[in-house]
Write an enzyme that holds these catalytic residues in place. Structure first.
Site, PDB file in Angstrom:
ATOM      1  N   MET A  97      34.508 -43.118  19.198  1.00  0.00           N
ATOM      2  CA  MET A  97      34.338 -43.279  20.628  1.00  0.00           C
ATOM      3  C   MET A  97      32.886 -43.451  21.091  1.00  0.00           C
ATOM      4  O   MET A  97      32.619 -43.439  22.287  1.00  0.00           O
ATOM      5  CB  MET A  97      34.989 -42.108  21.373  1.00  0.00           C
ATOM      6  CG  MET A  97      36.494 -41.986  21.135  1.00  0.00           C
ATOM      7  SD  MET A  97      37.386 -43.525  21.450  1.00  0.00           S
ATOM      8  CE  MET A  97      37.338 -43.529  23.237  1.00  0.00           C
ATOM      9  N   ARG A  98      31.967 -43.608  20.148  1.00  0.00           N
ATOM     10  CA  ARG A  98      30.573 -43.821  20.555  1.00  0.00           C
ATOM     11  C   ARG A  98      30.183 -45.275  20.286  1.00  0.00           C
ATOM     12  O   ARG A  98      30.707 -45.895  19.362  1.00  0.00           O
ATOM     13  CB  ARG A  98      29.643 -42.901  19.764  1.00  0.00           C
ATOM     14  CG  ARG A  98      29.813 -41.434  20.109  1.00  0.00           C
ATOM     15  CD  ARG A  98      28.974 -40.590  19.185  1.00  0.00           C
ATOM     16  NE  ARG A  98      27.558 -40.864  19.313  1.00  0.00           N
ATOM     17  CZ  ARG A  98      26.750 -40.274  20.199  1.00  0.00           C
ATOM     18  NH1 ARG A  98      27.238 -39.380  21.024  1.00  0.00           N
ATOM     19  NH2 ARG A  98      25.473 -40.575  20.255  1.00  0.00           N
ATOM     20  N   ILE A  99      29.255 -45.770  21.107  1.00  0.00           N
ATOM     21  CA  ILE A  99      28.776 -47.135  20.916  1.00  0.00           C
ATOM     22  C   ILE A  99      27.658 -47.095  19.880  1.00  0.00           C
ATOM     23  O   ILE A  99      26.751 -46.250  19.972  1.00  0.00           O
ATOM     24  CB  ILE A  99      28.282 -47.716  22.256  1.00  0.00           C
ATOM     25  CG1 ILE A  99      29.484 -47.852  23.200  1.00  0.00           C
ATOM     26  CG2 ILE A  99      27.594 -49.061  22.058  1.00  0.00           C
ATOM     27  CD1 ILE A  99      29.112 -48.235  24.613  1.00  0.00           C
ATOM     28  N   LEU A 100      27.716 -47.970  18.889  1.00  0.00           N
ATOM     29  CA  LEU A 100      26.677 -47.977  17.849  1.00  0.00           C
ATOM     30  C   LEU A 100      25.417 -48.656  18.372  1.00  0.00           C
ATOM     31  O   LEU A 100      25.483 -49.635  19.112  1.00  0.00           O
ATOM     32  CB  LEU A 100      27.176 -48.722  16.609  1.00  0.00           C
ATOM     33  CG  LEU A 100      28.306 -48.066  15.813  1.00  0.00           C
ATOM     34  CD1 LEU A 100      28.646 -48.925  14.596  1.00  0.00           C
ATOM     35  CD2 LEU A 100      27.961 -46.653  15.381  1.00  0.00           C
ATOM     36  N   ASN A 114      35.885 -52.905  13.112  1.00  0.00           N
ATOM     37  CA  ASN A 114      36.467 -52.074  14.167  1.00  0.00           C
ATOM     38  C   ASN A 114      37.897 -52.532  14.434  1.00  0.00           C
ATOM     39  O   ASN A 114      38.230 -53.695  14.225  1.00  0.00           O
ATOM     40  CB  ASN A 114      35.635 -52.204  15.464  1.00  0.00           C
ATOM     41  CG  ASN A 114      36.157 -51.309  16.569  1.00  0.00           C
ATOM     42  OD1 ASN A 114      36.541 -50.152  16.329  1.00  0.00           O
ATOM     43  ND2 ASN A 114      36.215 -51.834  17.783  1.00  0.00           N
ATOM     44  N   HIS A 116      40.740 -52.625  17.569  1.00  0.00           N
ATOM     45  CA  HIS A 116      40.855 -52.451  19.016  1.00  0.00           C
ATOM     46  C   HIS A 116      42.301 -52.728  19.436  1.00  0.00           C
ATOM     47  O   HIS A 116      42.894 -53.716  18.996  1.00  0.00           O
ATOM     48  CB  HIS A 116      39.894 -53.408  19.727  1.00  0.00           C
ATOM     49  CG  HIS A 116      39.903 -53.227  21.207  1.00  0.00           C
ATOM     50  ND1 HIS A 116      39.246 -52.198  21.836  1.00  0.00           N
ATOM     51  CD2 HIS A 116      40.530 -53.928  22.180  1.00  0.00           C
ATOM     52  CE1 HIS A 116      39.468 -52.264  23.135  1.00  0.00           C
ATOM     53  NE2 HIS A 116      40.235 -53.308  23.374  1.00  0.00           N
TER      54      HIS A 116
HETATM   55  C1  GRF Z   1      43.512 -46.798  18.031  1.00  0.00           C
HETATM   56  O1  GRF Z   1      44.383 -47.194  19.041  1.00  0.00           O
HETATM   57  C2  GRF Z   1      42.412 -47.802  17.841  1.00  0.00           C
HETATM   58  O2  GRF Z   1      42.825 -49.111  18.048  1.00  0.00           O
HETATM   59  C3  GRF Z   1      41.399 -47.395  18.883  1.00  0.00           C
HETATM   60  O3  GRF Z   1      41.448 -45.993  18.885  1.00  0.00           O
HETATM   61  C4  GRF Z   1      42.721 -45.550  18.423  1.00  0.00           C
HETATM   62  C5  GRF Z   1      42.468 -44.656  17.257  1.00  0.00           C
HETATM   63  O4  GRF Z   1      43.630 -44.047  16.776  1.00  0.00           O
HETATM   64  N1  GRF Z   1      40.095 -47.959  18.575  1.00  0.00           N
HETATM   65  P1  GRF Z   1      43.575 -43.217  15.443  1.00  0.00           P
HETATM   66  O5  GRF Z   1      42.496 -42.139  15.611  1.00  0.00           O
HETATM   67  O6  GRF Z   1      43.273 -44.135  14.311  1.00  0.00           O
HETATM   68  O7  GRF Z   1      44.939 -42.585  15.304  1.00  0.00           O
END
Ligand code: GRF
Length: 207
Positions: A97-100, A114, A116
């Site tokens: 959840m952090r921006i690199l 990544n 998404h």
């Molecule tokens: C996933 O939906 C992914 O696409 C997003 O964050 C969520 C991570 O889920 N970037 P998990 O921690 O892999 O279960």
């Protein structure tokens, strides 16, 4: 050559688990997860790593507020200490959840992936599934891409499409997308490890 993988994760780590399983089953060969790093002490991803005998490292970001590069320096050091180098390493963002910052992206140029939960370039950023529902699209999905300095904008490796139904909630749509995430993330890692991704500008060709 064995590819040394480092995973950055902030949450439940189900994508991490999909990759652990894909290596264990032999679907992905010549790759090893050397370390899982989290910015959250209680991330379930760290538990999953420990259960698979993978070093699990928590790096507290609170002393580095507003000093992203310094925090990322610790990430780089931890990756390198565990053998995830810019030569043979692959860094996977799995719900991180952090921006690199620029230095880490530059150091591991085109070696950071990544996932998404939308069909990029639609719905970048947070709560992609909610954005898709609110927009009213009939199809959404997920995207594996190289990480670039601009968030959710690097060259696209694989995408998967899922339908959006009238009675979908954020939860039901997220679940449908997640099943596809667990399929295409390991597939993209496999392609990378096998040296089958050829980057031409924004386009990634699969050899
Ligand atoms: C996933 O939906 C992914 O696409 C997003 O964050 C969520 C991570 O889920 N970037 P998990 O921690 O892999 O279960």
């Amino acid at each position: 050559m064995t590819i040394h993988i480092g995973v950055l994760a902030s949450g439940r780590g189900s994508n991490l688990q999909a990759i652990i399983d894909a290596i264990k089953s032999g679907y992905i060969k010549n790759a090893e997860i050397k370390v899982v790093i989290s910015d959250k002490a209680d991330a379930y991803a760290l538990e999953r790593a420990r259960a698979a005998y993978i070093p699990a490292v928590y790096i507290d970001p609170t002393p580095y507020k507003g000093r992203r590069e310094e925090y990322d320096k610790l990430i780089i050091n931890t990756l390198i200490e565990h053998g995830v180098t810019p030569d043979n390493g692959l860094v996977l963002l799995a719900g991180y959840m952090r921006i690199l910052s620029q230095p880490i992206i530059q150091l591991y140029k085109m070696r950071i992936l990544n996932i998404h939960p939308s069909l990029l370039p639609a719905f970048p950023g947070l709560k992609a599934q909610k954005q898709a529902l609110e927009y009213g699209v009939k199809y959404s999905g997920c995207t594996v891409h190289f990480a670039d300095v601009e968030v959710d904008k690097g060259p696209i490796i694989l995408q998967a499409v899922v339908p959006v139904y009238d009675d979908d909630t954020e939860e039901s749509l997220s679940e449908r997308i997640l099943r596809e995430e667990h399929r295409i993330y390991p597939e993209a890692v496999k392609l990378f490890v096998e040296g089958r991704l050829k980057i031409e500008g924004r386009r990634v060709k699969i050899l």
